[in-house]
Design a protein around this motif. Structure first.
Motif, PDB file in Angstrom:
ATOM      1  N   UNK A 216       0.825  -1.204   0.000  1.00 44.91           N
ATOM      2  CA  UNK A 216       0.000   0.000   0.000  1.00 44.91           C
ATOM      3  C   UNK A 216       0.866   1.263   0.000  1.00 44.91           C
ATOM      4  N   UNK A 217       1.999   1.217   0.698  1.00 46.95           N
ATOM      5  CA  UNK A 217       2.910   2.369   0.693  1.00 46.95           C
ATOM      6  C   UNK A 217       3.366   2.693  -0.728  1.00 46.95           C
ATOM      7  N   UNK A 218       3.592   1.657  -1.520  1.00 41.46           N
ATOM      8  CA  UNK A 218       4.059   1.864  -2.889  1.00 41.46           C
ATOM      9  C   UNK A 218       2.983   2.502  -3.766  1.00 41.46           C
ATOM     10  N   UNK A 219       1.707   2.399  -3.342  1.00 39.94           N
ATOM     11  CA  UNK A 219       0.606   2.992  -4.104  1.00 39.94           C
ATOM     12  C   UNK A 219       0.193   4.356  -3.573  1.00 39.94           C
ATOM     13  N   UNK A 220       0.770   4.767  -2.449  1.00 36.69           N
ATOM     14  CA  UNK A 220       0.279   5.936  -1.732  1.00 36.69           C
ATOM     15  C   UNK A 220       0.938   7.232  -2.194  1.00 36.69           C
ATOM     16  N   UNK A 221       0.118   8.266  -2.367  1.00 46.44           N
ATOM     17  CA  UNK A 221       0.601   9.633  -2.578  1.00 46.44           C
ATOM     18  C   UNK A 221      -0.088  10.532  -1.549  1.00 46.44           C
ATOM     19  N   UNK A 222       0.679  11.451  -0.957  1.00 47.51           N
ATOM     20  CA  UNK A 222       0.167  12.288   0.123  1.00 47.51           C
ATOM     21  C   UNK A 222       0.413  13.757  -0.194  1.00 47.51           C
ATOM     22  N   UNK A 223      -0.607  14.579   0.049  1.00 44.22           N
ATOM     23  CA  UNK A 223      -0.448  16.037   0.116  1.00 44.22           C
ATOM     24  C   UNK A 223      -0.866  16.428   1.526  1.00 44.22           C
ATOM     25  N   UNK A 224       0.051  17.032   2.281  1.00 44.09           N
ATOM     26  CA  UNK A 224      -0.239  17.338   3.681  1.00 44.09           C
ATOM     27  C   UNK A 224       0.091  18.785   4.021  1.00 44.09           C
ATOM     28  N   UNK A 225      -0.865  19.434   4.640  1.00 45.99           N
ATOM     29  CA  UNK A 225      -0.640  20.753   5.207  1.00 45.99           C
ATOM     30  C   UNK A 225      -0.053  20.566   6.607  1.00 45.99           C
ATOM     31  N   UNK A 226       1.007  21.297   6.898  1.00 49.13           N
ATOM     32  CA  UNK A 226       1.652  21.189   8.208  1.00 49.13           C
ATOM     33  C   UNK A 226       2.151  22.556   8.650  1.00 49.13           C
ATOM     34  N   UNK A 227       2.184  22.752   9.937  1.00 54.25           N
ATOM     35  CA  UNK A 227       2.732  24.003  10.472  1.00 54.25           C
ATOM     36  C   UNK A 227       4.193  24.138  10.069  1.00 54.25           C
ATOM     37  N   UNK A 228       4.661  25.374   9.971  1.00 57.28           N
ATOM     38  CA  UNK A 228       6.070  25.628   9.616  1.00 57.28           C
ATOM     39  C   UNK A 228       7.013  24.864  10.542  1.00 57.28           C
ATOM     40  N   UNK A 229       6.662  24.823  11.830  1.00 59.30           N
ATOM     41  CA  UNK A 229       7.527  24.159  12.810  1.00 59.30           C
ATOM     42  C   UNK A 229       7.541  22.646  12.655  1.00 59.30           C
ATOM     43  N   UNK A 230       6.551  22.100  11.958  1.00 64.86           N
ATOM     44  CA  UNK A 230       6.462  20.646  11.800  1.00 64.86           C
ATOM     45  C   UNK A 230       6.923  20.160  10.427  1.00 64.86           C
ATOM     46  N   UNK A 231       7.120  21.078   9.494  1.00 64.00           N
ATOM     47  CA  UNK A 231       7.342  20.701   8.099  1.00 64.00           C
ATOM     48  C   UNK A 231       8.521  19.755   7.903  1.00 64.00           C
ATOM     49  N   UNK A 232       9.677  20.105   8.457  1.00 66.19           N
ATOM     50  CA  UNK A 232      10.878  19.302   8.225  1.00 66.19           C
ATOM     51  C   UNK A 232      10.705  17.880   8.725  1.00 66.19           C
ATOM     52  N   UNK A 233      10.113  17.735   9.901  1.00 63.25           N
ATOM     53  CA  UNK A 233       9.928  16.396  10.473  1.00 63.25           C
ATOM     54  C   UNK A 233       8.964  15.566   9.633  1.00 63.25           C
ATOM     55  N   UNK A 234       7.891  16.190   9.153  1.00 62.56           N
ATOM     56  CA  UNK A 234       6.911  15.464   8.341  1.00 62.56           C
ATOM     57  C   UNK A 234       7.534  15.033   7.013  1.00 62.56           C
ATOM     58  N   UNK A 235       8.240  15.935   6.379  1.00 60.22           N
ATOM     59  CA  UNK A 235       8.887  15.592   5.110  1.00 60.22           C
ATOM     60  C   UNK A 235       9.901  14.470   5.297  1.00 60.22           C
ATOM     61  N   UNK A 236      10.677  14.552   6.372  1.00 59.37           N
ATOM     62  CA  UNK A 236      11.697  13.541   6.634  1.00 59.37           C
ATOM     63  C   UNK A 236      11.072  12.169   6.855  1.00 59.37           C
ATOM     64  N   UNK A 237       9.935  12.117   7.550  1.00 66.37           N
ATOM     65  CA  UNK A 237       9.285  10.830   7.818  1.00 66.37           C
ATOM     66  C   UNK A 237       8.788  10.188   6.535  1.00 66.37           C
ATOM     67  N   UNK A 238       8.149  10.973   5.677  1.00 68.05           N
ATOM     68  CA  UNK A 238       7.672  10.398   4.412  1.00 68.05           C
ATOM     69  C   UNK A 238       8.846   9.970   3.519  1.00 68.05           C
ATOM     70  N   UNK A 239       9.913  10.753   3.523  1.00 68.43           N
ATOM     71  CA  UNK A 239      11.089  10.383   2.731  1.00 68.43           C
ATOM     72  C   UNK A 239      11.679   9.071   3.241  1.00 68.43           C
ATOM     73  N   UNK A 240      11.731   8.926   4.540  1.00 66.43           N
ATOM     74  CA  UNK A 240      12.247   7.690   5.142  1.00 66.43           C
ATOM     75  C   UNK A 240      11.421   6.479   4.735  1.00 66.43           C
ATOM     76  N   UNK A 241      10.090   6.689   4.593  1.00 66.37           N
ATOM     77  CA  UNK A 241       9.193   5.594   4.225  1.00 66.37           C
ATOM     78  C   UNK A 241       9.159   5.351   2.719  1.00 66.37           C
TER      79      UNK A 241
END
Length: 393
Positions: A216-241
């Motif tokens: 399912x991860x291989x089929x998944x695409x995400x668009x996520x709104x995040x606070x400025x303070x959370x952006x780097x962590x959210x991007x890093x987590x998706x990149x890791x996955x």
């Protein structure tokens, strides 16, 4: 003589109040009417107002801060009411419409003082404080949900179900239908948290995605709104996955993203709920727990009952619960399409038109406007003659 129809709209300083006001203003202007809008400085900075609308800022204190705050608020409201009476006398609206929030209060009080027809529109499933206060004093109450809480029984005959006005771009999504989701197709997830994002979504959604099976991860695409303070962590987590994800503090092209999405995870503000239902997009909601009167929890009740959404209290919005829902919606045959149909059945795409029809129905007949304008002209002329005579003496 041609009678010009004038309407005065008054709204609080949040997007939830202003966006429906903007939608109604645009519809009334399109019908050939003239519209003035009253709010505070914060409200008038919210984008989306029609170019033709006139704007005014009036004092309207917020009732908070103990006895001292109450006195200050009362003085501000009194001053705002006085200025609103002057505005009504100058603008001569056929109807005054309030959209809730303290900045709408002076105009509604002024409408009552000048015997101008008035009504209020409630965006949430719980009648807000200002609208509760004015409910016995206005001619009609437009509501967005079939079930409204804290609605005074004695005002039941004033209730009119119109829905929440939404943008034409959102109505167009409904007309296009739900995007196909083949068994091995891309599953598109949109995550939004209000105007500024929500940290709880930034923490829980990537963690939930991490619990999904690799297929399912291989089929998944995400668009996520995040606070400025959370952006780097959210991007890093998706990149890791290894998940294709686009993250930003604000989604400027929201209608396009909503058209793209198969499933939405969101807070439960009135505008968000109305737009998702109108567009026919299933959702996982996490109502903001500190909202006034807990109204976000009630906003989603109709959608959840109809099977168009799931709702979690914030304490239950855990990675495990969200991952379970994501898998069910993505992998169970027909689940997401059925939820989309159920959501669409709750949508009220004609809300803007129906609200405008209701507002117009309380306007005096055009002939009365002609008589009133003619009388005003005669009074003005008489006043001018009297002034000339005084100068002659």
């Amino acid at each position: 003589m041609t009678a010009t129809r004038h309407f005065l709209l008054a709204a609080g300083g949040t997007g939830g109040h202003m966006l429906p006001a903007y939608a109604l203003a645009g519809e009334l202007i399109a019908r050939g009417h003239r519209v003035a809008l009253v709010s505070d400085d914060r409200g008038l900075k919210i984008p989306g107002a029609p170019d033709e609308v006139e704007t005014h800022v009036l004092p309207a204190g917020r009732v908070a801060g103990g006895p001292v705050g109450w006195v200050k608020a009362a003085l501000a409201i009194r001053k705002g009411r006085r200025q609103a009476i002057e505005l009504i006398r100058a603008f001569d609206p056929a109807v005054v419409v309030g959209f809730g929030g303290y900045p709408s209060l002076p105009s509604l009080l002024a409408a009552r003082a000048t015997r101008t027809p008035s009504l209020v529109h409630e965006q949430n499933a719980v009648l807000g404080r200002t609208n509760r206060l004015m409910a016995p004093r206005v001619d009609a109450i437009a509501v967005a949900y079939r079930n409204i809480y804290r609605f005074p029984e004695k005002c039941e005959l004033k209730r009119h179900l119109t829905g929440n006005p939404v943008r034409e771009e959102i109505v167009a999504i409904r007309e296009e239908g739900f995007p196909p989701l083949p068994e091995d197709g891309i599953f598109r997830l949109l995550v939004v948290g209000g105007s500024l994002g929500a940290t709880v979504l930034s923490e829980v959604v990537p963690a939930a995605v991490a619990m999904l099976p690799r297929a399912l991860l291989d089929r998944l695409q995400v668009v996520q709104q995040a606070r400025e303070t959370d952006l780097d962590a959210v991007r890093a987590k998706y990149a890791e996955l290894g998940v294709a994800a686009e993250c930003a503090p604000y989604i400027a092209d929201f209608p396009d993203r909503l058209r793209w999405a198969h499933l939405v995870i969101a807070r439960a503000g009135a505008s968000t709920v109305a737009e998702l239902a109108c567009a026919g997009r299933p959702a996982i909601f996490v109502p903001y727990p500190h909202a006034m009167d807990d109204h976000q929890r009630f906003n989603v009740a109709d959608l959840v009952e109809a099977g168009g959404a799931q709702s979690f209290a914030q304490a239950d919005f855990t990675p495990a619960n969200v991952a379970k829902q994501l898998q069910r919606m993505a992998l169970e045959p027909g689940a997401i399409e059925a939820a989309a149909d159920n959501a669409a059945r709750c949508g009220l795409p004609n809300a803007t038109r129906d609200l405008a029809d209701l507002v117009e129905s309380f306007a005096p007949p055009p002939l009365m406007d002609v008589i009133r304008v003619g009388a005003s002209t005669k009074r003005a002329a008489a006043s001018g003659v009297a002034a000339a005579r005084r100068e002659a003496r």
